[in-house]
Write a protein that holds these residues in place. Structure first.
Motif, PDB file in Angstrom:
ATOM      1  N   THR A  66      30.657  48.418  37.040  1.00 30.43           N
ATOM      2  CA  THR A  66      29.506  47.612  37.425  1.00 30.43           C
ATOM      3  C   THR A  66      29.078  46.798  36.234  1.00 30.43           C
ATOM      4  O   THR A  66      29.517  47.031  35.110  1.00 30.43           O
ATOM      5  N   LEU A  67      28.218  45.846  36.460  1.00 29.91           N
ATOM      6  CA  LEU A  67      27.707  45.026  35.383  1.00 29.91           C
ATOM      7  C   LEU A  67      26.319  45.506  35.007  1.00 29.91           C
ATOM      8  O   LEU A  67      25.490  45.789  35.867  1.00 29.91           O
ATOM      9  N   THR A 218      33.324  35.243  40.405  1.00 26.56           N
ATOM     10  CA  THR A 218      33.449  36.548  39.746  1.00 26.56           C
ATOM     11  C   THR A 218      32.119  37.016  39.175  1.00 26.56           C
ATOM     12  O   THR A 218      31.667  38.135  39.445  1.00 26.56           O
ATOM     13  N   PHE A 219      31.450  36.184  38.394  1.00 28.62           N
ATOM     14  CA  PHE A 219      30.188  36.595  37.785  1.00 28.62           C
ATOM     15  C   PHE A 219      29.057  36.616  38.809  1.00 28.62           C
ATOM     16  O   PHE A 219      28.179  37.480  38.753  1.00 28.62           O
ATOM     17  N   GLY A 220      29.066  35.663  39.731  1.00 32.55           N
ATOM     18  CA  GLY A 220      28.004  35.633  40.728  1.00 32.55           C
ATOM     19  C   GLY A 220      28.026  36.831  41.656  1.00 32.55           C
ATOM     20  O   GLY A 220      26.974  37.361  42.033  1.00 32.55           O
ATOM     21  N   LEU A 221      29.219  37.284  42.035  1.00 33.47           N
ATOM     22  CA  LEU A 221      29.324  38.446  42.911  1.00 33.47           C
ATOM     23  C   LEU A 221      29.176  39.754  42.144  1.00 33.47           C
ATOM     24  O   LEU A 221      28.655  40.734  42.680  1.00 33.47           O
ATOM     25  N   ALA A 222      29.632  39.783  40.899  1.00 34.20           N
ATOM     26  CA  ALA A 222      29.615  41.038  40.143  1.00 34.20           C
ATOM     27  C   ALA A 222      28.199  41.504  39.844  1.00 34.20           C
ATOM     28  O   ALA A 222      27.932  42.708  39.831  1.00 34.20           O
ATOM     29  N   ARG A 223      27.280  40.581  39.594  1.00 32.39           N
ATOM     30  CA  ARG A 223      25.918  41.001  39.268  1.00 32.39           C
ATOM     31  C   ARG A 223      25.218  41.624  40.466  1.00 32.39           C
ATOM     32  O   ARG A 223      24.316  42.442  40.306  1.00 32.39           O
ATOM     33  N   GLY A 224      25.617  41.252  41.672  1.00 37.65           N
ATOM     34  CA  GLY A 224      24.963  41.807  42.844  1.00 37.65           C
ATOM     35  C   GLY A 224      25.723  42.922  43.520  1.00 37.65           C
ATOM     36  O   GLY A 224      25.130  43.851  44.056  1.00 37.65           O
ATOM     37  N   ALA A 230      33.681  42.291  43.233  1.00 34.17           N
ATOM     38  CA  ALA A 230      33.763  40.879  42.851  1.00 34.17           C
ATOM     39  C   ALA A 230      35.192  40.485  42.514  1.00 34.17           C
ATOM     40  O   ALA A 230      35.682  39.432  42.943  1.00 34.17           O
ATOM     41  N   ILE A 231      35.876  41.316  41.747  1.00 34.75           N
ATOM     42  CA  ILE A 231      37.265  41.024  41.389  1.00 34.75           C
ATOM     43  C   ILE A 231      38.140  40.982  42.637  1.00 34.75           C
ATOM     44  O   ILE A 231      39.000  40.107  42.790  1.00 34.75           O
ATOM     45  N   PHE A 254      47.698  37.323  44.498  1.00 36.55           N
ATOM     46  CA  PHE A 254      46.641  38.324  44.670  1.00 36.55           C
ATOM     47  C   PHE A 254      46.534  39.211  43.428  1.00 36.55           C
ATOM     48  O   PHE A 254      45.433  39.516  42.961  1.00 36.55           O
ATOM     49  N   VAL A 255      47.682  39.614  42.895  1.00 32.70           N
ATOM     50  CA  VAL A 255      47.683  40.440  41.684  1.00 32.70           C
ATOM     51  C   VAL A 255      47.201  39.629  40.484  1.00 32.70           C
ATOM     52  O   VAL A 255      46.391  40.104  39.672  1.00 32.70           O
ATOM     53  N   ALA A 256      47.691  38.396  40.371  1.00 31.04           N
ATOM     54  CA  ALA A 256      47.273  37.549  39.254  1.00 31.04           C
ATOM     55  C   ALA A 256      45.779  37.251  39.316  1.00 31.04           C
ATOM     56  O   ALA A 256      45.100  37.221  38.277  1.00 31.04           O
ATOM     57  N   GLY A 257      45.250  37.038  40.517  1.00 35.98           N
ATOM     58  CA  GLY A 257      43.820  36.777  40.648  1.00 35.98           C
ATOM     59  C   GLY A 257      42.975  37.950  40.199  1.00 35.98           C
ATOM     60  O   GLY A 257      41.942  37.773  39.543  1.00 35.98           O
ATOM     61  N   ALA A 258      43.411  39.166  40.534  1.00 39.82           N
ATOM     62  CA  ALA A 258      42.670  40.350  40.090  1.00 39.82           C
ATOM     63  C   ALA A 258      42.725  40.500  38.574  1.00 39.82           C
ATOM     64  O   ALA A 258      41.718  40.826  37.928  1.00 39.82           O
TER      65      ALA A 258
END
Length: 297
Positions: A66-67, A218-224, A230-231, A254-258
Protein backbone atom coordinates in the motif's frame (compact mmCIF):
# COMPACT_ATOMS: atom_id res chain seq x y z
CA UNK A 1 31.47 53.15 40.14
CA UNK A 2 27.92 53.64 38.90
CA UNK A 3 25.52 50.78 39.20
CA UNK A 4 24.27 49.18 35.98
CA UNK A 5 20.78 50.11 34.85
CA UNK A 6 20.08 46.51 33.87
CA UNK A 7 17.91 44.51 36.24
CA UNK A 8 19.58 41.69 38.16
CA UNK A 9 19.37 38.25 36.55
CA UNK A 10 16.49 36.05 37.57
CA UNK A 11 17.31 33.35 40.03
CA UNK A 12 16.54 29.87 38.80
CA UNK A 13 14.47 27.80 41.13
CA UNK A 14 14.99 24.13 41.64
CA UNK A 15 11.51 23.38 40.31
CA UNK A 16 10.87 22.82 36.61
CA UNK A 17 8.09 24.92 35.20
CA UNK A 18 5.25 23.17 33.45
CA UNK A 19 4.85 23.66 29.73
CA UNK A 20 1.80 25.80 28.95
CA UNK A 21 -1.21 23.77 28.03
CA UNK A 22 0.24 20.50 29.32
CA UNK A 23 -1.30 18.20 31.86
CA UNK A 24 0.38 16.86 34.93
CA UNK A 25 2.09 14.09 32.98
CA UNK A 26 4.81 14.82 30.45
CA UNK A 27 3.77 14.04 26.89
CA UNK A 28 0.05 14.43 27.59
CA UNK A 29 -2.12 17.26 26.39
CA UNK A 30 -5.27 18.66 27.87
CA UNK A 31 -7.70 16.27 29.49
CA UNK A 32 -4.90 13.72 29.81
CA UNK A 33 -4.90 12.88 26.08
CA UNK A 34 -1.65 11.75 24.47
CA UNK A 35 0.24 14.73 23.11
CA UNK A 36 3.25 15.45 20.95
CA UNK A 37 6.32 16.54 22.94
CA UNK A 38 7.47 20.05 22.20
CA UNK A 39 4.18 21.21 20.64
CA UNK A 40 1.61 23.50 22.28
CA UNK A 41 -1.43 21.66 23.60
CA UNK A 42 0.14 18.38 22.54
CA UNK A 43 -0.74 19.01 18.88
CA UNK A 44 0.94 16.87 16.27
CA UNK A 45 3.02 18.75 13.69
CA UNK A 46 1.55 19.17 10.25
CA UNK A 47 3.17 17.42 7.30
CA UNK A 48 5.30 19.91 5.42
CA UNK A 49 5.24 20.04 1.63
CA UNK A 50 8.41 19.56 -0.32
CA UNK A 51 10.25 22.28 -2.20
CA UNK A 52 7.87 22.19 -5.13
CA UNK A 53 4.85 22.54 -2.85
CA UNK A 54 3.81 18.93 -3.48
CA UNK A 55 2.76 16.45 -0.91
CA UNK A 56 5.31 13.96 0.32
CA UNK A 57 6.06 11.48 -2.43
CA UNK A 58 4.21 8.18 -1.92
CA UNK A 59 6.26 5.45 -0.33
CA UNK A 60 5.77 1.81 -1.21
CA UNK A 61 5.31 -0.49 1.76
CA UNK A 62 6.45 -3.91 0.49
CA UNK A 63 4.79 -5.77 3.35
CA UNK A 64 1.26 -4.50 2.75
CA UNK A 65 1.70 -3.27 -0.85
CA UNK A 66 0.00 0.00 0.00
CA UNK A 67 1.04 3.60 -0.23
CA UNK A 68 1.73 5.55 2.94
CA UNK A 69 0.21 7.82 4.05
CA UNK A 70 -3.31 7.27 2.74
CA UNK A 71 -6.60 8.96 3.58
CA UNK A 72 -9.36 6.53 2.58
CA UNK A 73 -12.17 9.06 2.12
CA UNK A 74 -10.87 11.70 -0.30
CA UNK A 75 -8.27 9.40 -1.84
CA UNK A 76 -10.91 6.84 -2.81
CA UNK A 77 -12.95 9.55 -4.51
CA UNK A 78 -9.90 10.79 -6.43
CA UNK A 79 -8.98 7.25 -7.42
CA UNK A 80 -12.52 6.64 -8.69
CA UNK A 81 -12.28 9.76 -10.89
CA UNK A 82 -8.89 8.62 -12.20
CA UNK A 83 -10.25 5.16 -12.96
CA UNK A 84 -13.30 6.53 -14.78
CA UNK A 85 -11.25 8.81 -17.04
CA UNK A 86 -8.61 6.13 -17.59
CA UNK A 87 -11.16 3.54 -18.66
CA UNK A 88 -12.82 5.99 -21.06
CA UNK A 89 -9.49 6.97 -22.66
CA UNK A 90 -8.37 3.34 -23.05
CA UNK A 91 -11.70 2.29 -24.58
CA UNK A 92 -11.76 5.14 -27.09
CA UNK A 93 -8.10 4.90 -28.11
CA UNK A 94 -8.32 1.12 -28.50
CA UNK A 95 -11.15 1.59 -30.97
CA UNK A 96 -9.41 4.47 -32.77
CA UNK A 97 -6.00 2.78 -33.05
CA UNK A 98 -7.40 -0.55 -34.24
CA UNK A 99 -8.52 0.85 -37.61
CA UNK A 100 -6.69 3.02 -40.16
CA UNK A 101 -9.40 5.60 -40.78
CA UNK A 102 -9.21 9.20 -39.67
CA UNK A 103 -11.24 10.43 -36.72
CA UNK A 104 -13.01 12.80 -39.13
CA UNK A 105 -13.69 10.17 -41.76
CA UNK A 106 -17.25 9.60 -42.95
CA UNK A 107 -18.83 6.51 -44.54
CA UNK A 108 -19.47 8.45 -47.73
CA UNK A 109 -15.89 9.76 -48.05
CA UNK A 110 -13.46 7.52 -46.12
CA UNK A 111 -10.17 9.19 -45.24
CA UNK A 112 -7.08 7.50 -43.86
CA UNK A 113 -5.27 9.06 -40.94
CA UNK A 114 -1.72 10.37 -41.10
CA UNK A 115 1.05 9.79 -38.57
CA UNK A 116 0.64 13.37 -37.38
CA UNK A 117 -3.06 12.86 -36.74
CA UNK A 118 -2.33 9.63 -34.88
CA UNK A 119 0.11 11.50 -32.63
CA UNK A 120 -2.26 14.42 -32.05
CA UNK A 121 -5.21 12.26 -31.08
CA UNK A 122 -3.25 9.89 -28.85
CA UNK A 123 -1.16 12.54 -27.12
CA UNK A 124 -4.22 14.68 -26.44
CA UNK A 125 -6.05 11.78 -24.83
CA UNK A 126 -3.03 10.43 -22.94
CA UNK A 127 -1.48 13.69 -21.73
CA UNK A 128 -3.90 16.61 -21.95
CA UNK A 129 -7.07 15.02 -20.56
CA UNK A 130 -5.38 13.61 -17.42
CA UNK A 131 -3.66 16.96 -16.82
CA UNK A 132 -7.00 18.75 -17.04
CA UNK A 133 -8.47 16.37 -14.47
CA UNK A 134 -5.49 16.65 -12.11
CA UNK A 135 -5.07 20.43 -12.32
CA UNK A 136 -8.68 21.44 -12.83
CA UNK A 137 -11.10 19.08 -11.14
CA UNK A 138 -8.88 17.47 -8.48
CA UNK A 139 -6.84 20.63 -7.74
CA UNK A 140 -3.61 18.68 -7.42
CA UNK A 141 -0.13 18.91 -8.86
CA UNK A 142 1.36 16.57 -11.49
CA UNK A 143 4.19 15.71 -9.09
CA UNK A 144 1.60 13.97 -6.91
CA UNK A 145 1.23 11.58 -9.86
CA UNK A 146 4.90 10.80 -10.44
CA UNK A 147 5.75 13.82 -12.61
CA UNK A 148 8.98 14.50 -10.70
CA UNK A 149 12.63 13.37 -10.68
CA UNK A 150 13.13 9.71 -9.85
CA UNK A 151 15.41 8.20 -7.25
CA UNK A 152 18.86 6.93 -8.18
CA UNK A 153 17.77 3.42 -7.28
CA UNK A 154 15.03 3.56 -9.92
CA UNK A 155 17.49 4.56 -12.63
CA UNK A 156 19.77 1.67 -11.70
CA UNK A 157 16.84 -0.73 -11.86
CA UNK A 158 15.84 0.67 -15.25
CA UNK A 159 19.33 -0.02 -16.58
CA UNK A 160 19.14 -3.59 -15.26
CA UNK A 161 15.76 -4.05 -16.96
CA UNK A 162 17.24 -2.75 -20.21
CA UNK A 163 20.17 -5.16 -19.98
CA UNK A 164 17.75 -8.04 -19.39
CA UNK A 165 15.63 -7.00 -22.38
CA UNK A 166 18.48 -6.81 -24.90
CA UNK A 167 18.64 -10.58 -25.61
CA UNK A 168 14.85 -10.71 -25.90
CA UNK A 169 14.80 -7.82 -28.39
CA UNK A 170 17.60 -9.34 -30.43
CA UNK A 171 15.91 -12.74 -30.64
CA UNK A 172 12.42 -11.37 -31.39
CA UNK A 173 13.65 -9.08 -34.16
CA UNK A 174 14.67 -12.14 -36.23
CA UNK A 175 11.09 -13.32 -36.65
CA UNK A 176 9.12 -12.12 -39.70
CA UNK A 177 6.05 -11.41 -37.58
CA UNK A 178 8.05 -8.63 -35.90
CA UNK A 179 10.32 -7.21 -38.59
CA UNK A 180 7.38 -7.00 -41.00
CA UNK A 181 5.40 -5.02 -38.41
CA UNK A 182 8.07 -2.62 -37.11
CA UNK A 183 8.72 0.26 -37.37
CA UNK A 184 5.08 1.29 -37.22
CA UNK A 185 5.69 3.66 -40.11
CA UNK A 186 7.04 1.61 -43.00
CA UNK A 187 8.65 4.73 -44.47
CA UNK A 188 10.97 4.86 -41.45
CA UNK A 189 12.54 1.62 -42.62
CA UNK A 190 13.30 3.08 -46.04
CA UNK A 191 14.68 6.54 -45.28
CA UNK A 192 17.17 7.45 -42.55
CA UNK A 193 16.01 11.09 -42.27
CA UNK A 194 12.39 10.05 -41.82
CA UNK A 195 13.53 7.41 -39.33
CA UNK A 196 15.05 10.18 -37.16
CA UNK A 197 11.87 12.26 -37.41
CA UNK A 198 9.74 9.25 -36.60
CA UNK A 199 11.78 8.33 -33.51
CA UNK A 200 11.71 11.88 -32.12
CA UNK A 201 7.95 12.17 -32.49
CA UNK A 202 7.51 8.62 -31.23
CA UNK A 203 9.55 9.60 -28.17
CA UNK A 204 7.04 12.31 -27.30
CA UNK A 205 4.29 9.75 -27.79
CA UNK A 206 6.03 7.47 -25.28
CA UNK A 207 6.29 10.36 -22.82
CA UNK A 208 2.51 10.83 -22.99
CA UNK A 209 2.00 7.06 -22.85
CA UNK A 210 4.09 6.56 -19.71
CA UNK A 211 2.63 9.62 -18.02
CA UNK A 212 -0.83 8.15 -18.54
CA UNK A 213 -0.10 4.58 -17.41
CA UNK A 214 2.80 4.79 -14.97
CA UNK A 215 2.05 8.29 -13.72
CA UNK A 216 -1.62 9.24 -13.81
CA UNK A 217 -3.11 5.76 -13.44
CA UNK A 218 -0.50 4.10 -11.24
CA UNK A 219 -0.14 6.86 -8.65
CA UNK A 220 -3.75 8.00 -8.86
CA UNK A 221 -5.12 4.52 -8.22
CA UNK A 222 -2.47 3.48 -5.69
CA UNK A 223 -3.28 6.24 -3.21
CA UNK A 224 -6.91 5.17 -3.05
CA UNK A 225 -6.89 1.42 -3.75
CA UNK A 226 -3.37 0.34 -2.82
CA UNK A 227 -0.29 -0.40 -4.90
CA UNK A 228 -1.11 -3.96 -5.96
CA UNK A 229 -4.56 -3.15 -7.45
CA UNK A 230 -3.12 -0.04 -9.12
CA UNK A 231 -0.29 -1.99 -10.74
CA UNK A 232 -2.70 -4.69 -11.91
CA UNK A 233 -5.30 -2.28 -13.31
CA UNK A 234 -2.86 -0.16 -15.28
CA UNK A 235 -1.13 -3.31 -16.58
CA UNK A 236 -4.47 -4.62 -17.89
CA UNK A 237 -5.13 -1.33 -19.66
CA UNK A 238 -1.58 -1.35 -21.00
CA UNK A 239 -2.09 -4.83 -22.44
CA UNK A 240 -5.44 -3.93 -23.98
CA UNK A 241 -3.83 -1.05 -25.87
CA UNK A 242 -1.42 -3.56 -27.47
CA UNK A 243 -4.22 -5.55 -29.11
CA UNK A 244 -3.58 -5.66 -32.84
CA UNK A 245 0.18 -6.05 -32.50
CA UNK A 246 1.99 -9.41 -32.79
CA UNK A 247 0.48 -11.90 -30.36
CA UNK A 248 3.67 -12.59 -28.32
CA UNK A 249 3.97 -8.85 -27.70
CA UNK A 250 0.35 -8.64 -26.53
CA UNK A 251 0.93 -11.37 -23.95
CA UNK A 252 4.24 -9.91 -22.84
CA UNK A 253 2.79 -6.42 -22.46
CA UNK A 254 0.77 -7.45 -19.40
CA UNK A 255 3.94 -8.59 -17.62
CA UNK A 256 5.92 -5.58 -18.82
CA UNK A 257 3.17 -3.23 -17.67
CA UNK A 258 3.21 -4.69 -14.17
CA UNK A 259 7.01 -4.44 -13.98
CA UNK A 260 6.97 -0.82 -15.14
CA UNK A 261 4.23 0.06 -12.66
CA UNK A 262 6.29 -1.41 -9.84
CA UNK A 263 9.33 0.52 -11.04
CA UNK A 264 7.38 3.79 -11.09
CA UNK A 265 6.19 3.38 -7.51
CA UNK A 266 9.63 2.27 -6.40
CA UNK A 267 11.25 5.36 -7.90
CA UNK A 268 8.32 7.73 -7.15
CA UNK A 269 8.41 8.82 -10.80
CA UNK A 270 7.43 7.57 -14.25
CA UNK A 271 10.50 9.02 -16.01
CA UNK A 272 12.67 5.85 -15.75
CA UNK A 273 9.79 3.92 -17.33
CA UNK A 274 9.62 6.44 -20.17
CA UNK A 275 13.35 6.26 -20.91
CA UNK A 276 13.33 2.46 -20.69
CA UNK A 277 10.29 2.06 -22.94
CA UNK A 278 11.51 4.51 -25.57
CA UNK A 279 15.02 3.02 -25.62
CA UNK A 280 13.67 -0.51 -26.09
CA UNK A 281 11.42 0.67 -28.92
CA UNK A 282 14.26 2.51 -30.67
CA UNK A 283 16.62 -0.45 -30.42
CA UNK A 284 13.97 -2.87 -31.59
CA UNK A 285 13.15 -0.75 -34.65
CA UNK A 286 16.83 -0.71 -35.61
CA UNK A 287 17.15 -4.46 -35.08
CA UNK A 288 13.96 -5.14 -37.05
CA UNK A 289 15.14 -3.06 -40.02
CA UNK A 290 18.55 -4.72 -39.91
CA UNK A 291 16.95 -8.19 -39.87
CA UNK A 292 15.05 -7.57 -43.11
CA UNK A 293 16.45 -8.93 -46.36
CA UNK A 294 17.40 -5.41 -47.48
CA UNK A 295 19.05 -4.46 -44.20
CA UNK A 296 19.48 -0.92 -42.92
CA UNK A 297 18.39 1.59 -45.60
Amino acid sequence: MAHSALPPPRQRSGLRRKCPGRGAHHGRGRAGLPGWPGRPNGARPRARPDRQGCREAPRLDPARMTLLPARPGPERARAAAVLALGAAVIAWLTRYNSQPLSAWSSPAIPAYRSWEEYLTVNCTALMLLPCLLVLGALRERPCDYGFQPATKDAWRLAMLFLAAMLPVLLAASRFPVFYNHYPLQSRAGENAAYFAYFQLTYGFYFLCWEWFYRGFLTFGLARGFGAAPAIALQAVGFGIMHIGKPLPEVYGSFVAGAALGWLALRGRSFFPCFVLHWTCSLLFDVLAIQARPGGLW
